[in-house]
Scaffold this active site. Structure first.
Site, PDB file in Angstrom:
ATOM      1  N   LYS A  33      10.968   4.775   3.227  1.00  8.68           N
ATOM      2  CA  LYS A  33      10.571   5.313   2.086  1.00  8.68           C
ATOM      3  C   LYS A  33      10.324   6.340   1.826  1.00  8.68           C
ATOM      4  CE  LYS A  33      11.195   0.976   1.426  1.00  8.68           C
ATOM      5  NZ  LYS A  33      12.090   0.317   0.694  1.00  8.68           N
ATOM      6  N   GLU A  85       0.402   9.473  -1.641  1.00  8.74           N
ATOM      7  CA  GLU A  85       0.795   9.849  -2.957  1.00  8.74           C
ATOM      8  C   GLU A  85      -0.565   9.645  -3.882  1.00  8.74           C
ATOM      9  OE1 GLU A  85       3.716   6.958  -4.526  1.00  8.74           O
ATOM     10  OE2 GLU A  85       5.339   7.825  -3.474  1.00  8.74           O
ATOM     11  N   LYS A  86      -0.418  10.457  -5.081  1.00  8.74           N
ATOM     12  CA  LYS A  86      -1.553  10.262  -5.993  1.00  8.74           C
ATOM     13  C   LYS A  86      -1.502   8.824  -6.452  1.00  8.74           C
ATOM     14  CE  LYS A  86      -4.068  11.706  -9.578  1.00  8.74           C
ATOM     15  NZ  LYS A  86      -5.627  12.193  -9.163  1.00  8.74           N
ATOM     16  N   PHE A  87      -2.700   8.203  -6.583  1.00  7.31           N
ATOM     17  CA  PHE A  87      -2.430   6.735  -7.029  1.00  7.31           C
ATOM     18  C   PHE A  87      -2.525   6.884  -8.695  1.00  7.31           C
ATOM     19  CE2 PHE A  87      -5.083   2.881  -8.524  1.00  7.31           C
ATOM     20  CZ  PHE A  87      -4.287   1.891  -7.922  1.00  7.31           C
ATOM     21  N   ILE A  88      -1.522   6.268  -9.197  1.00  3.53           N
ATOM     22  CA  ILE A  88      -1.113   6.212 -10.601  1.00  3.53           C
ATOM     23  C   ILE A  88      -1.941   5.085 -11.211  1.00  3.53           C
ATOM     24  CG2 ILE A  88       0.714   6.234 -12.463  1.00  3.53           C
ATOM     25  CD1 ILE A  88       0.592   8.743 -10.957  1.00  3.53           C
ATOM     26  N   LYS A 126       6.617 -10.795  -9.285  1.00  2.00           N
ATOM     27  CA  LYS A 126       7.160 -10.733 -10.623  1.00  2.00           C
ATOM     28  C   LYS A 126       7.027 -12.224 -11.318  1.00  2.00           C
ATOM     29  CE  LYS A 126       9.886  -6.969  -9.441  1.00  2.00           C
ATOM     30  NZ  LYS A 126      11.481  -6.244  -9.128  1.00  2.00           N
ATOM     31  N   ARG A 147      19.995  -4.269  -2.717  1.00  2.00           N
ATOM     32  CA  ARG A 147      20.344  -5.570  -2.745  1.00  2.00           C
ATOM     33  C   ARG A 147      20.615  -5.930  -4.339  1.00  2.00           C
ATOM     34  NH1 ARG A 147      14.958  -6.015  -2.212  1.00  2.00           N
ATOM     35  NH2 ARG A 147      13.760  -6.846  -4.163  1.00  2.00           N
TER      36      ARG A 147
END
Ligand code: MV4
Length: 447
Positions: free
Chosen positions: A116, A200-203, A237, A292
């Site tokens: 990543k 990363e900045k937490f969104i 999801k 995929r």
């Protein structure tokens, strides 16, 4: 084009690939575990081989057994579906050394995008917006603190070998960050064999929007517009739709073009998805690439009219894409509800068992992708998804009404399913307004 392929998967996606092959005149070889022995969809394949006991690690994930089935079945290619070996670069490489085409990206592209942090660097170099954060992997806690102070708290520590929400930790201050950083590294090492983490900045309250792409081996890359997958719970999801509701046209266009740039620079081929999060001001940030076909691919098929499974197979066989970007239109609205053998009143606890009655909804614009049938026993061993109900209508209100009607028509007795929960979501004011973020389900029903 291929004459014969093996499907290294089970359930609804195995059935979906068999159907595409039938229409293309390709013979199919299916595999199954002892838990799937006698599954009705296996009769639709030309041949089927047992690859081991119920446990995935001893059957669907066992590379030597899958390759043996491919050799005995005399296939030219393997379709991995999703999950199991679909994003396993080692398996992909073994297919290549056995001279069997892997219906997916090259092992090199898969390997790179599976990291990543490497994918994030590649996105940045391709001019694709990434979440403000570290330039590369974090070496020590001093560096973590320094970056956190530059971008501001809260921050998110992510495992470079993670993805899909695995190996993430939020930190809101110095003290938490120090301990979370070491914990994240230790956990990442244990879970993925790779301790690398980045920051990363937490969104907060993001929406999850992903762009479907197709890339051939002749350098053509196209996008098939986006899907909104914000209706989820704990990274599972529940509902996906296309187009993303209330996404301004200019944002939509630049996000889709950004996805194409990244896929081009990664040398990625086949079908794939570029995931973004959107903040509350509709700024989009690249998150990761899914190398995929995805569960929710039918949503894109309905709005574009393009068969993604047939496209994947054709591209893997070396055919050029038969359409250009300007030919790919998004028409109307498609929504998909995942039908899982789970009890939504018991925190989505899995509910395997025998399906007694099954009535499948139909009518205009209704599609049900499922391998289930009356008498089918949902095994406890695998993912609990037993089908996907997809609708396609000219407008979003019509699609919601159609889905509610189809969910009412769907009758499954003998086991609990998530169908009842979907009805609640589809009638909720926030969903109807198209304002769902990734925390909506948890806040509304599980707080
Ligand atoms: C984030 C985030 C907020 N800020 N990154 C979770 C899955 C993985 N693909 C990335 N994820 C997130 N990354 C930053 N900097 C929030 C999530 C996130 C999420 C993303 C997509 C879909 C559902 C989600 C649920 C919770 C958190």
């Amino acid at each position: 084009m291929y004459k014969r392929i093996l499907i290294a998967n089970r359930g609804e996606i195995a059935l979906r690939v068999i159907r595409a092959c039938r229409e293309l005149g390709i013979e199919t070889v299916a595999i199954y575990s002892e838990a799937d022995r006698g599954s009705a969809y296996l009769d639709l394949a030309d041949e089927a081989y047992c690859v081991g006991p119920a446990k995935s690690a001893l059957s669907y994930l066992k590379i030597d057994r899958v390759i043996s089935a491919a050799e005995v079945g005399n296939v030219e290619a393997i379709h991995p579906g999703y999950g199991f070996l679909a994003e396993n670069a080692h398996f992909n490489e073994i297919c290549r050394s056995c001279k069997i085409d892997f219906i997916g990206p090259t092992p090199e592209a898969m390997q790179m995008l599976g990291d990543k942090n490497a994918a994030r660097s590649m996105a940045r170099d391709a001019g694709v917006p990434v979440v403000p954060g570290s330039e590369g992997l974090i070496e020590d806690e001093h560096q973590a603190l320094k970056i956190a102070h530059e971008i501001g708290f809260p921050v998110l520590i992510k495992a470079t070998a993670g993805g899909g929400g695995k190996g993430m930790r939020v930190a809101g201050n110095d003290l938490v960050l120090k301990t979370a950083f070491v914990q994240a590294q230790t956990e990442a090492k244990a879970a993925f064999g790779n301790a690398g983490v980045y920051l990363e900045k937490f969104i907060e309250r993001p929406r999850h929007i992903e762009v479907q792409i197709l890339a051939d081996t002749h350098g053509n890359v196209v996008h098939l517009w986006e899907r909104d997958c914000s209706t989820q719970r704990r990274h599972q999801k529940l509902i996906e739709e296309s187009p993303a509701p209330s996404l301004p046209a200019d944002r939509r266009k630049s996000m889709c073009e950004a996805a194409v740039r990244l896929i081009q620079s990664a040398g990625y081929t086949n079908a794939g998805t570029v995931e973004f999060i959107l903040d509350q001001n509709n700024n989009f940030y690249f998150i990761e690439v899914n190398a995929r076909i995805q569960v929710e691919h039918p949503v894109t098929e309905m709005v574009t009219g393009i068969d993604l499974i047939k496209s994947q197979i054709a591209v893997a066989a070396g055919e050029p894409l038969p359409f250009r970007q300007e030919d790919i239109c998004s028409r109307g609205v498609a929504i998909e509800c995942r039908i899982n053998a789970e009890n939504p009143d018991r925190r989505f606890q899995p509910c395997p068992g025998r399906i007694d009655k099954l009535f499948v909804p139909g009518g205009p614009g209704v599609r049900f992708d499922s391998h289930a049938h009356p008498g089918y026993v949902v095994p406890a061993t695998y993912d609990s998804m037993i089908g996907k109900l997809i609708v396609h209508q000219p407008t979003r209100p019509a699609a919601i009404a159609c889905m509610i009607r189809a969910l009412d028509e769907l009758r499954i007795t003998g086991i609990e399913t998530t169908a009842s929960f979907h009805r609640r979501v589809l009638s909720h004011n926030e969903f109807v307004k198209g304002q769902v973020d990734t925390g909506f389900v948890e806040r509304t029903w599980f707080a």
